[in-house]
Design an enzyme around this catalytic site. Structure first.
Site, PDB file in Angstrom:
ATOM      1  CE  LYS A   1      37.311  41.209  37.536  1.00 41.75           C
ATOM      2  NZ  LYS A   1      37.864  42.491  37.083  1.00 41.75           N
TER       3      LYS A   1
ATOM      4  CB  SER B   1      35.752  48.845  35.184  1.00 38.87           C
ATOM      5  OG  SER B   1      36.896  48.530  34.412  1.00 38.87           O
TER       6      SER B   1
ATOM      7  CE  LYS C   1      47.858  40.168  36.715  1.00 37.56           C
ATOM      8  NZ  LYS C   1      46.680  40.578  35.936  1.00 37.56           N
ATOM      9  CB  SER C   2      47.503  47.259  38.567  1.00 34.46           C
ATOM     10  OG  SER C   2      46.444  46.348  38.630  1.00 34.46           O
TER      11      SER C   2
ATOM     12  NE  ARG D   1      39.484  35.178  38.503  1.00 39.25           N
ATOM     13  CZ  ARG D   1      40.390  36.152  38.428  1.00 39.25           C
ATOM     14  NH1 ARG D   1      40.167  37.303  39.035  1.00 39.25           N
ATOM     15  NH2 ARG D   1      41.510  35.976  37.756  1.00 39.25           N
TER      16      ARG D   1
ATOM     17  CG  ASP E   1      41.972  41.313  40.455  1.00 34.87           C
ATOM     18  OD1 ASP E   1      40.959  41.112  39.767  1.00 34.87           O
ATOM     19  OD2 ASP E   1      42.852  42.145  40.147  1.00 34.87           O
TER      20      ASP E   1
ATOM     21  CD  GLN F   1      40.908  45.472  33.239  1.00 31.12           C
ATOM     22  OE1 GLN F   1      40.055  45.165  32.403  1.00 31.12           O
ATOM     23  NE2 GLN F   1      41.667  44.574  33.833  1.00 31.12           N
TER      24      GLN F   1
HETATM   25  C1  S3P Z   1      42.814  46.081  36.906  1.00 26.82           C
HETATM   26  C2  S3P Z   1      41.501  46.341  37.170  1.00 26.82           C
HETATM   27  C3  S3P Z   1      40.534  45.308  37.577  1.00 26.82           C
HETATM   28  C4  S3P Z   1      41.223  44.025  38.011  1.00 26.82           C
HETATM   29  C5  S3P Z   1      42.329  43.643  37.075  1.00 26.82           C
HETATM   30  C6  S3P Z   1      43.385  44.721  37.027  1.00 26.82           C
HETATM   31  C7  S3P Z   1      43.693  47.192  36.502  1.00 26.82           C
HETATM   32  O1  S3P Z   1      39.695  45.003  36.477  1.00 26.82           O
HETATM   33  O2  S3P Z   1      40.298  42.978  38.106  1.00 26.82           O
HETATM   34  O3  S3P Z   1      42.944  42.433  37.466  1.00 26.82           O
HETATM   35  O4  S3P Z   1      44.937  47.025  36.509  1.00 26.82           O
HETATM   36  O5  S3P Z   1      43.167  48.263  36.158  1.00 26.82           O
HETATM   37  P1  S3P Z   1      38.328  45.835  36.190  1.00 26.82           P
HETATM   38  O6  S3P Z   1      38.695  47.192  35.777  1.00 26.82           O
HETATM   39  O7  S3P Z   1      37.672  45.068  35.071  1.00 26.82           O
HETATM   40  O8  S3P Z   1      37.538  45.775  37.454  1.00 26.82           O
END
Ligand code: S3P
Length: 434
Positions: free
Chosen positions: A342, A167, A22-23, A346, A315, A169
């Site tokens: 999340k 993070s 997914k990422s 969770r 995750d 993200q």
């Molecule tokens: C992700 C980063 C993670 C993860 C999310 C996907 C990404 O989140 O939990 O499912 O693709 O960069 P965080 O950056 O909030 O830890």
């Protein structure tokens, strides 16, 4: 409302591939869209989250053609995106919303990001605040929540930012904004987080330096198109790793799984618990390590989960809690307060479900203590969280009665076809479409 009904018991066998990461799928669309030239993506995750990202870029004028998991993106260049006519709906996806916010902060046009009720309650100040320091103009609902309105036409300045939370993200959001900023953007991470953005930006010809938790990127670098082979998602594979570990007489091989070292905490944690996991056929594909993962049944023991592994398995905790419930002894997790923000809380959602199954848990602000034991059965609320729904489906392998899981339609955000694949692999799951 979709429910999963899982009969107790079963064992797993087979050799199969779970859907694309997914990422990497989100990032493949984002980077290919702002690159010069045409990029081909194979193995793209056909889940709702990544499809929402794809639609958002189509709304911004990027020609994207998709045939199942094969996607061709005709990049429009760094400054070629156009104003969307309507809101950009990110559905359930925090990654899509946070990464797009960074990208939109540097555009010449206005845009509005919206999401479902879960996404609209998740914290966005962690990205809004540093973006505002760069000169972005963003309006949010109360408490820094979505909908988020971004005012285009700002001149962004680079930032030297120490992230308060580990993070990927937030890091990726700032790197995307940094592409449109004057000067060099520097992000410091308090602990290693997934580095797909850095690897993929390099694949698109961008100069990104990473050293000892410090990531640097100069603004205004053009990206050149590149082809991407998306590996199977280790976060989706994790459900089957735990399933094959806790079910008797099981032996599975998960093919072509991404084993980027910033994502393999789940393997390390399961091995510490005594899991029988072999990584074979290692290769490097498109800058990402990939391998087949063989998992056989094993007797698991409770452990104290090392805090350093938390961001590397962030995750996978819902299904790791199921492994802990099936282990002998106590498992302790701390330093994982991020789990509370999340797609659901969770820690609480898993504690409630495990309690319903007869497992003793103690909830902490930043973690949980789980006493391994015998799982009964019952009705579980997934809180609309895909990973909670899948984790409790796996629990049925060790349960003594049926487990019914409510509100499972969001499994399609990350793992379309989960129930069908799980059933073929040996989980006694059926879908009740309600
Ligand atoms: C992700 C980063 C993670 C993860 C999310 C996907 C990404 O989140 O939990 O499912 O693709 O960069 P965080 O950056 O909030 O830890």
């Amino acid at each position: 409302m979709t429910r999963f009904v899982c009969k107790p018991g079963g064992s797993l066998d087979g050799n199969f591939r779970v859907p694309g990461d997914k990422s990497i799928s989100h990032r493949s669309i984002i980077l290919a869209s702002i690159a010069d030239g045409s990029s081909h993506i194979s193995g793209f995750l056909q889940g709702e989250d990544s499809l929402n990202t794809m639609r958002a870029f189509q709304q911004m004028g990027v020609p994207i053609a998709r045939n199942q998991g094969e996607v061709t993106v005709s990049g429009v260049g760094l400054h070629g995106l156009q104003a969307p006519a309507t809101d950009l709906d990110m559905g359930n996806s925090g990654t899509a919303m946070r990464l797009l916010l960074g990208l939109l902060a540097g555009q010449s046009f206005d845009a509005r990001l919206i999401g479902d009720s879960s996404l609209s309650s998740r914290p966005m100040l962690r990205v809004i605040q540093p973006l505002q320091q760069m000169g972005a103009v963003i309006e949010s609902a109360d408490g820094g929540r979505a909908p988020l309105q971004v005012r285009g036409g700002q001149v962004l300045e680079s930032i030297d930012y120490r992230m308060p939370v580990a993070s990927a993200q937030v890091k990726s959001c700032l790197l995307l904004a940094g592409l449109y900023a004057r000067g060099e953007t520097i992000v410091h991470e308090p602990a290693p987080t997934r580095d797909h953005s850095e690897r993929m930006l390099r694949g698109f010809g961008c100069d990104v330096a990473s050293n000892a938790g410090e990531i640097r990127l100069r603004g205004n670098q053009a990206l050149s198109a590149c082809d991407i082979d998306v590996p199977a998602d280790i976060s989706s594979a994790a459900f089957f790793m735990v399933a094959a570990s806790i079910a008797s007489d099981s032996d599975i091989t998960l093919q072509h799984v991404g084993i980027n070292p910033t994502r393999t905490g789940v393997i390390d944690i399961l091995k510490l618990m005594g899991a029988d996991i072999d990584i074979v056929n290692r290769q490097e594909i498109g800058g990402e390590p990939v391998a087949d993962i063989r998992v056989c049944s094993a007797a698991l023991s409770g452990i104290e989960i090392p805090e350093s592994l938390v961001p590397l398995a962030i995750d996978e905790f819902p299904v790791l809690f199921v492994a802990a419930a099936c282990a002998v002894g106590e498992t302790r997790l701390s330093g994982a307060e991020e789990l509370r923000v999340k797609e659901s809380d969770r820690i609480q959602a898993m504690a409630d479900g495990l309690t319903r199954l007869g497992i003793e848990t103690e909830v902490k602000p930043d973690g949980i203590i789980i006493q391994g034991g015998k799982l009964g059965g019952g009705e579980i609320d997934s809180h609309g969280d895909h990973r909670i729904a899948m984790a409790f489906s796996v629990a049925s392998l060790a349960a003594r009665r049926d487990i019914c899981i409510r509100d499972c339609s969001n499994v399609n955000t990350s793992f379309p076809g989960f129930a069908e694949l799980a059933q073929r692999a040996g989980i006694r799951i059926s879908i009740d479409a309600g």
